[in-house]
Write an enzyme that holds these catalytic residues in place. Sequence first.
Site, short mmCIF file in Angstrom:
data_model
loop_
_atom_site.label_atom_id
_atom_site.label_comp_id
_atom_site.label_asym_id
_atom_site.label_seq_id
_atom_site.Cartn_x
_atom_site.Cartn_y
_atom_site.Cartn_z
N VAL A 166 1.08 -3.70 4.01
CA VAL A 166 0.92 -4.95 4.76
C VAL A 166 2.13 -5.87 4.66
O VAL A 166 2.17 -6.89 5.34
CB VAL A 166 -0.36 -5.71 4.35
CG1 VAL A 166 -1.59 -4.92 4.71
CG2 VAL A 166 -0.32 -6.08 2.88
N SER A 178 0.80 -1.23 0.00
CA SER A 178 0.00 0.00 0.00
C SER A 178 0.83 1.28 0.00
O SER A 178 0.28 2.36 -0.24
CB SER A 178 -0.95 0.01 1.20
OG SER A 178 -2.03 -0.86 0.98
N TYR A 186 -3.99 3.64 7.47
CA TYR A 186 -5.27 2.93 7.52
C TYR A 186 -6.19 3.60 8.55
O TYR A 186 -6.18 4.82 8.72
CB TYR A 186 -5.07 1.44 7.82
CG TYR A 186 -4.16 0.74 6.85
CD1 TYR A 186 -4.27 0.92 5.48
CD2 TYR A 186 -3.16 -0.13 7.30
CE1 TYR A 186 -3.44 0.26 4.58
CE2 TYR A 186 -2.32 -0.80 6.41
CZ TYR A 186 -2.47 -0.59 5.06
OH TYR A 186 -1.65 -1.24 4.20
N TYR A 188 -2.26 -3.44 -10.88
CA TYR A 188 -2.23 -3.05 -9.48
C TYR A 188 -1.36 -3.99 -8.65
O TYR A 188 -0.59 -3.54 -7.78
CB TYR A 188 -3.66 -3.03 -8.93
CG TYR A 188 -3.76 -2.59 -7.49
CD1 TYR A 188 -3.56 -1.25 -7.13
CD2 TYR A 188 -4.07 -3.50 -6.48
CE1 TYR A 188 -3.66 -0.84 -5.81
CE2 TYR A 188 -4.17 -3.10 -5.16
CZ TYR A 188 -3.96 -1.78 -4.83
OH TYR A 188 -4.06 -1.39 -3.52
N LYS A 233 0.50 3.20 -3.10
CA LYS A 233 -0.67 4.05 -3.33
C LYS A 233 -0.30 5.53 -3.39
O LYS A 233 -0.86 6.29 -4.17
CB LYS A 233 -1.72 3.81 -2.25
CG LYS A 233 -2.33 2.42 -2.25
CD LYS A 233 -3.20 2.19 -1.03
CE LYS A 233 -3.81 0.79 -1.03
NZ LYS A 233 -4.58 0.49 0.19
#
Length: 309
Positions: A263, A65, A245, A193, A68
């Site tokens: 993660v 992540s 998060y 992705y 992102k």
Amino acid sequence: MPCRSSEELQELVEEAKKCTKHGKVADYIPALKKARQHDLSVAISHPDGTCISAGDIEDKITLQSISKVLALAFALMDCGEERVFSKVGYEPTGDPFNSIIKLEISNASKPLNPMINAGALAVTHMIKGSSIEERFKRILEFVRGLAGNPDITYSEEVAKSEFDTAFLNRSLCYFMKQNSVIDEDVEDLIELYTKQCAIEMDCLDLARIGTVFAMDGEEPVTGRMLIPADVARLCKTLMVTCGMYNASGEFAVRVGIPAKSGVSGGIMGSFPNRFGIGIFGPALDERGNSIAGLKLLELLSGRYKLSIF
């Protein structure tokens, strides 16, 4: 300046490592289960090019992540803020990063922000290119430029493992396709992705990328603008509000710097105008953040008064 020496940093790493027994390595992506639970490494990169590090710094980390933030910066450079945020919002959420519930109850099924999975998929969808191969090559070259490392690549094993088990992300994509948030083939987007998430580097690379964001998009040694300043600042703002998060509010109180976790156990932090930080500690807490990485950042912030607030 945080930590005057690697020895001082190593002391903090050893203290933070005690938390790893309370965490768990991610297992919903099978390839990530191979990580060693008690590892912890950190690098701090300064604008003058100096870097100190400690811990298991030979470890490689897939971005997961953390990618992102980088994809968001790239999509904003490709499409502009108006286009990107017509498809995804700015707002934080108290729900888990992979939740589908807000898509069902929010306006026009628009993902709340780019740091949850639905929003990140919508952002990656906007990255330009005539094929998956071209789009991923552009993302990878952008990441290599940010890190100053042309040898960065991706883990085919992790990408395949993630692709094969991405059932919930496929559901998010189909929901968004039904509501015209995305319009490409779902399998193509999942392939792009998962490769993006599987881009692999060490903590030194990650810290250097954090420094570029800390310096509002400028590569400080060469002075080259790699990201427009307004884009870098927008990304840092979303890192503060959404980057950890559904623990982002607590993190802002306890640590108080822009940061993004993944993660795989990675955390990238950016202290505005001062330094970037890269951490890898694969034991996760219940929210999906590196448990020892969070403790290390809390120790650093408390000792050196790092909070921007």
